[in-house]
Scaffold this motif. Sequence first.
Motif, PDB file in Angstrom:
ATOM      1  N   GLU A 271       0.812  -1.206   0.000  1.00  0.00           N
ATOM      2  CA  GLU A 271       0.000   0.000   0.000  1.00  0.00           C
ATOM      3  C   GLU A 271       0.854   1.268   0.000  1.00  0.00           C
ATOM      4  O   GLU A 271       0.518   2.255  -0.654  1.00  0.00           O
ATOM      5  CB  GLU A 271      -0.924   0.008   1.225  1.00  0.00           C
ATOM      6  CG  GLU A 271      -1.979  -1.093   1.230  1.00  0.00           C
ATOM      7  CD  GLU A 271      -3.130  -0.786   0.298  1.00  0.00           C
ATOM      8  OE1 GLU A 271      -3.341   0.398  -0.041  1.00  0.00           O
ATOM      9  OE2 GLU A 271      -3.819  -1.738  -0.108  1.00  0.00           O
ATOM     10  N   TRP A 272       1.951   1.267   0.758  1.00  0.00           N
ATOM     11  CA  TRP A 272       2.726   2.481   0.951  1.00  0.00           C
ATOM     12  C   TRP A 272       4.224   2.229   0.774  1.00  0.00           C
ATOM     13  O   TRP A 272       4.742   1.182   1.166  1.00  0.00           O
ATOM     14  CB  TRP A 272       2.507   3.043   2.368  1.00  0.00           C
ATOM     15  CG  TRP A 272       1.133   3.627   2.563  1.00  0.00           C
ATOM     16  CD1 TRP A 272       0.026   2.981   3.027  1.00  0.00           C
ATOM     17  CD2 TRP A 272       0.737   4.976   2.277  1.00  0.00           C
ATOM     18  NE1 TRP A 272      -1.048   3.846   3.052  1.00  0.00           N
ATOM     19  CE2 TRP A 272      -0.638   5.082   2.602  1.00  0.00           C
ATOM     20  CE3 TRP A 272       1.398   6.107   1.796  1.00  0.00           C
ATOM     21  CZ2 TRP A 272      -1.359   6.265   2.459  1.00  0.00           C
ATOM     22  CZ3 TRP A 272       0.682   7.286   1.656  1.00  0.00           C
ATOM     23  CH2 TRP A 272      -0.673   7.361   1.981  1.00  0.00           C
ATOM     24  N   VAL A 273       4.895   3.233   0.212  1.00  0.00           N
ATOM     25  CA  VAL A 273       6.350   3.287   0.177  1.00  0.00           C
ATOM     26  C   VAL A 273       6.794   4.317   1.212  1.00  0.00           C
ATOM     27  O   VAL A 273       6.269   5.436   1.245  1.00  0.00           O
ATOM     28  CB  VAL A 273       6.878   3.693  -1.217  1.00  0.00           C
ATOM     29  CG1 VAL A 273       8.391   3.914  -1.179  1.00  0.00           C
ATOM     30  CG2 VAL A 273       6.513   2.632  -2.248  1.00  0.00           C
ATOM     31  N   ALA A 274       7.745   3.928   2.046  1.00  0.00           N
ATOM     32  CA  ALA A 274       8.333   4.860   3.014  1.00  0.00           C
ATOM     33  C   ALA A 274       9.786   5.089   2.629  1.00  0.00           C
ATOM     34  O   ALA A 274      10.567   4.134   2.544  1.00  0.00           O
ATOM     35  CB  ALA A 274       8.241   4.309   4.427  1.00  0.00           C
ATOM     36  N   ILE A 275      10.135   6.341   2.362  1.00  0.00           N
ATOM     37  CA  ILE A 275      11.512   6.699   2.030  1.00  0.00           C
ATOM     38  C   ILE A 275      12.158   7.291   3.281  1.00  0.00           C
ATOM     39  O   ILE A 275      11.703   8.308   3.814  1.00  0.00           O
ATOM     40  CB  ILE A 275      11.568   7.701   0.868  1.00  0.00           C
ATOM     41  CG1 ILE A 275      10.968   7.073  -0.394  1.00  0.00           C
ATOM     42  CG2 ILE A 275      13.003   8.152   0.613  1.00  0.00           C
ATOM     43  CD1 ILE A 275      10.855   8.031  -1.560  1.00  0.00           C
ATOM     44  N   THR A 276      13.203   6.634   3.746  1.00  0.00           N
ATOM     45  CA  THR A 276      13.935   7.091   4.930  1.00  0.00           C
ATOM     46  C   THR A 276      15.149   7.883   4.472  1.00  0.00           C
ATOM     47  O   THR A 276      15.989   7.364   3.730  1.00  0.00           O
ATOM     48  CB  THR A 276      14.373   5.897   5.789  1.00  0.00           C
ATOM     49  OG1 THR A 276      13.223   5.134   6.163  1.00  0.00           O
ATOM     50  CG2 THR A 276      15.093   6.368   7.037  1.00  0.00           C
ATOM     51  N   SER A 277      15.251   9.122   4.903  1.00  0.00           N
ATOM     52  CA  SER A 277      16.360  10.002   4.526  1.00  0.00           C
ATOM     53  C   SER A 277      17.253  10.233   5.727  1.00  0.00           C
ATOM     54  O   SER A 277      16.777  10.404   6.851  1.00  0.00           O
ATOM     55  CB  SER A 277      15.839  11.345   4.006  1.00  0.00           C
ATOM     56  OG  SER A 277      15.027  11.164   2.863  1.00  0.00           O
ATOM     57  N   SER A 278      18.567  10.250   5.480  1.00  0.00           N
ATOM     58  CA  SER A 278      19.538  10.462   6.552  1.00  0.00           C
ATOM     59  C   SER A 278      20.660  11.341   6.033  1.00  0.00           C
ATOM     60  O   SER A 278      20.962  11.358   4.839  1.00  0.00           O
ATOM     61  CB  SER A 278      20.097   9.134   7.046  1.00  0.00           C
ATOM     62  OG  SER A 278      20.766   8.452   5.994  1.00  0.00           O
ATOM     63  N   SER A 279      21.307  12.048   6.970  1.00  0.00           N
ATOM     64  CA  SER A 279      22.411  12.913   6.577  1.00  0.00           C
ATOM     65  C   SER A 279      23.755  12.358   7.002  1.00  0.00           C
ATOM     66  O   SER A 279      24.801  12.885   6.633  1.00  0.00           O
ATOM     67  CB  SER A 279      22.235  14.311   7.197  1.00  0.00           C
ATOM     68  OG  SER A 279      22.222  14.231   8.607  1.00  0.00           O
ATOM     69  N   GLY A 280      23.750  11.318   7.799  1.00  0.00           N
ATOM     70  CA  GLY A 280      25.001  10.738   8.291  1.00  0.00           C
ATOM     71  C   GLY A 280      24.727   9.386   8.900  1.00  0.00           C
ATOM     72  O   GLY A 280      23.784   8.689   8.515  1.00  0.00           O
ATOM     73  N   THR A 281      25.540   9.018   9.890  1.00  0.00           N
ATOM     74  CA  THR A 281      25.389   7.721  10.525  1.00  0.00           C
ATOM     75  C   THR A 281      24.554   7.775  11.791  1.00  0.00           C
ATOM     76  O   THR A 281      24.170   6.736  12.324  1.00  0.00           O
ATOM     77  CB  THR A 281      26.768   7.153  10.880  1.00  0.00           C
ATOM     78  OG1 THR A 281      27.461   8.096  11.703  1.00  0.00           O
ATOM     79  CG2 THR A 281      27.577   6.886   9.618  1.00  0.00           C
ATOM     80  N   ASP A 282      24.276   8.963  12.290  1.00  0.00           N
ATOM     81  CA  ASP A 282      23.458   9.073  13.482  1.00  0.00           C
ATOM     82  C   ASP A 282      22.026   8.688  13.130  1.00  0.00           C
ATOM     83  O   ASP A 282      21.557   8.907  12.013  1.00  0.00           O
ATOM     84  CB  ASP A 282      23.501  10.501  14.028  1.00  0.00           C
ATOM     85  CG  ASP A 282      23.022  10.585  15.459  1.00  0.00           C
ATOM     86  OD1 ASP A 282      22.913   9.528  16.100  1.00  0.00           O
ATOM     87  OD2 ASP A 282      22.763  11.696  15.935  1.00  0.00           O
ATOM     88  N   ASP A 283      21.328   8.106  14.096  1.00  0.00           N
ATOM     89  CA  ASP A 283      19.965   7.634  13.849  1.00  0.00           C
ATOM     90  C   ASP A 283      18.970   8.776  13.975  1.00  0.00           C
ATOM     91  O   ASP A 283      18.141   8.830  14.900  1.00  0.00           O
ATOM     92  CB  ASP A 283      19.622   6.507  14.825  1.00  0.00           C
ATOM     93  CG  ASP A 283      20.488   5.279  14.593  1.00  0.00           C
ATOM     94  OD1 ASP A 283      20.735   4.961  13.431  1.00  0.00           O
ATOM     95  OD2 ASP A 283      20.922   4.669  15.581  1.00  0.00           O
ATOM     96  N   ARG A 284      19.030   9.709  13.023  1.00  0.00           N
ATOM     97  CA  ARG A 284      18.101  10.834  12.940  1.00  0.00           C
ATOM     98  C   ARG A 284      17.602  10.906  11.500  1.00  0.00           C
ATOM     99  O   ARG A 284      18.383  11.121  10.580  1.00  0.00           O
ATOM    100  CB  ARG A 284      18.783  12.135  13.350  1.00  0.00           C
ATOM    101  CG  ARG A 284      19.171  12.180  14.832  1.00  0.00           C
ATOM    102  CD  ARG A 284      19.860  13.465  15.228  1.00  0.00           C
ATOM    103  NE  ARG A 284      21.211  13.546  14.678  1.00  0.00           N
ATOM    104  CZ  ARG A 284      21.610  14.426  13.791  1.00  0.00           C
ATOM    105  NH1 ARG A 284      20.750  15.309  13.296  1.00  0.00           N
ATOM    106  NH2 ARG A 284      22.855  14.440  13.366  1.00  0.00           N
ATOM    107  N   TYR A 285      16.314  10.684  11.310  1.00  0.00           N
ATOM    108  CA  TYR A 285      15.782  10.489   9.968  1.00  0.00           C
ATOM    109  C   TYR A 285      14.578  11.389   9.682  1.00  0.00           C
ATOM    110  O   TYR A 285      13.892  11.853  10.585  1.00  0.00           O
ATOM    111  CB  TYR A 285      15.346   9.031   9.778  1.00  0.00           C
ATOM    112  CG  TYR A 285      16.421   8.023  10.092  1.00  0.00           C
ATOM    113  CD1 TYR A 285      17.565   7.930   9.311  1.00  0.00           C
ATOM    114  CD2 TYR A 285      16.295   7.153  11.169  1.00  0.00           C
ATOM    115  CE1 TYR A 285      18.550   7.009   9.584  1.00  0.00           C
ATOM    116  CE2 TYR A 285      17.277   6.222  11.465  1.00  0.00           C
ATOM    117  CZ  TYR A 285      18.404   6.154  10.671  1.00  0.00           C
ATOM    118  OH  TYR A 285      19.379   5.238  10.951  1.00  0.00           O
ATOM    119  N   GLU A 286      14.336  11.560   8.392  1.00  0.00           N
ATOM    120  CA  GLU A 286      13.056  12.067   7.902  1.00  0.00           C
ATOM    121  C   GLU A 286      12.368  10.935   7.149  1.00  0.00           C
ATOM    122  O   GLU A 286      13.036  10.080   6.547  1.00  0.00           O
ATOM    123  CB  GLU A 286      13.257  13.263   6.973  1.00  0.00           C
ATOM    124  CG  GLU A 286      13.707  14.525   7.683  1.00  0.00           C
ATOM    125  CD  GLU A 286      13.660  15.755   6.787  1.00  0.00           C
ATOM    126  OE1 GLU A 286      13.638  16.867   7.333  1.00  0.00           O
ATOM    127  OE2 GLU A 286      13.637  15.595   5.547  1.00  0.00           O
TER     128      GLU A 286
END
Length: 714
Positions: A271-286
């Motif tokens: 039903e859904w695609v989730a795109i996980t965006s990250s800027s580095g190795t820390d676990d902080r995402y959009e």
Amino acid sequence: MHSLTFLTFALGLTLSAPVMAAQHENKEIPLTYPDTKTVDVVEEQFGEYISDPYRWLENDVREDPEVADWVKAENAVTNAYLEKLEGRHVLANSMTELFDFDDLGLPDEAGGKYFYERKSGGQNQAVLYVRDGADGEERALIDPATWSDDGATALAGWKPSGDGSLLAYAVQDGGSDWRTLKVLDVQSGEVKSDNIEWAKFTDLAWLPKNIGFLYSRFPKPEEGAAFQSLNADHAVYLHLIGNDQAKDTKVYATPEQPELNHIAQLTSDKEWVAITSSSGTDDRYEITLIKVDSPKLQTRKLVGGFENDWRLIDGVGDTLYFVTNKDAPRLRVVKTDVSADEPKFTEVVPESDAVVDGAMIVGNRLVISYLVDAKSQLSIFDLDGKALGALDLPGPGQVGGLSGSIKSDEGFFTFQSFNRPTTVFRYDGTAAPTIWAAPSLPFDPETVEVTQRFYESKDGTKVPMFLVHMKGQDLAKGAPTLLYGYGGFNISVLPQYKPAWMAWIKAGGVFASANLRGGGEYGKLWHDAGRLQNKQNVFDDFIAAGEYLISEGITPEHGLAIEGRSNGGLLIGAVMNQRPDLFTAGHAAVGVMDMLRFDRFTAGRYWVDDYGYPNKEQDFKTLLGYSPYHNIRNGVDYPALIVSTADTDDRVVPGHSFKYVARLQALDTGDAPHLIRIETRAGHGSGKPTDKLIEEYSDIYAFLAHAIGLELDK
């Protein structure tokens, strides 16, 4: 997407008992190292003048003949030394036997077909098999042995289409992080014309009706820069089956933020695609969403700000489940209705004293893997968060590979420990998981003892450490000990089965694994306590582990060897500088050794989350204070050290290890050997063929055994 690293194997050969290291003090004849030229490079940063005389060794060994000649000269010295070590051939023979068993990977069911990898004794790479039905007759689908003469080309990931008729898969050559994606017709075995280059850090997400799949890649690098240039402009693409790559549609990218990476996942109900965006190795995402049936795959933002950890578990229609550390340092499970104009998150399973390590949905059950003092536990909940009990595990160990679906009451997970290779379990909603696949072992795991202790670090923090040895071995008498550590990037070092470690244990040595700060064993606070300005805590924890082993009599004088890989290679380099008196030998594998320039190559820019920015004054001063390359002490006797790297490592470029060893050899650092072992047609570790693994670890562990007095049966 499945990608297995085969570092698990069984043990057949028992080696002799060790010489007591208290009676051993290794005396070495000084080696003649290659003359390494220096260059006049001195740079001023924040009032400090930084000399970098081996800057030229950063050049790509495949592009610079002078660096290639240096590699040959160093390998010649190393090989000549290693060839004289007694017991090296014993380790090689032992490890050959250790690989001689069938190891099954986690299955993926699609359209009634079960896909899984199996690696048998003597094979360099795992073979992908398929069964029609869980108990159907298997047939080989992909055998990488046909792809190269040296076994260094690997199957690096795969995903079947929803009905199981097609399979997208990734090819990895020479250990590089780059992937080439291809498509296979499962019934006929025909490799279709689809060919996708420059994929890296990607998942594979098939869209309904097999029209194509989503993947992630970088732009084609400039000529000669593929293994060193910075990674930038990652994007998610849609590839339609049968099309040329040039026609692939860019689905999601952030050109205004070229430093971001983007990974696409599809819920099991499609039903859904989730795109996980990250800027580095820390676990902080959009998190960005795409409704699969939306026109032109339109995107909408669900979570912004790069403030917290968000991991998609799965979706049930418009309800998506996530693991998050928002308001929960040890993580919790939440859900949201994404059909709402402004979706809100509600708590399903609250934070507890244990750390959430992973989760899956199996039918109407939520299965959560927790970490309790660096050991796995499995708990079951309904989809509203009501606790339904726990699943029994074979003992203290590590659960991995949670794989389930809302569409099925069948899920799978793996379990391993220091004395048990990976076993695949099937869970069908009942209280007791059943074994789906288990290896046949030529030794009894019950003859190997695994215990856990807690020791005190420099600042009083209690740190856990596993000890592994033969059952009945009297630790009070002391035995040569190999201490392993990592300490970074929120990565938990859990019980795991590795053949080289088992060979060491069977030889009469003790193996110790310390759960240093910087990892994820106790959640976000444990990670934060070992990164950025707190990085010294990691080194203090590791040094304290060595001091504990010696003070407790587990390790005698001159009997302690240490090992770490990647960020753990940095660890070994740093503690060698800080406490050369404590350790007798070390192995620093593919380490980050120049902390002032790590962010200038390939994936190095991602690591600023853990290390900091070399161009920011406060971070610079911290980095300079422990950088292995910059803190080698002239006139100090260093322990015996072997550094290992590879010419195709495009994760931690080999220039780190080259420069570090060149400076270590050039200064007055004592008579103990300081060697570098440089593998060809290999990378950061994944995809390495079995024969190269056997050669590498028999070399390295013979070196360590010789240095600390672990006598191997001749």
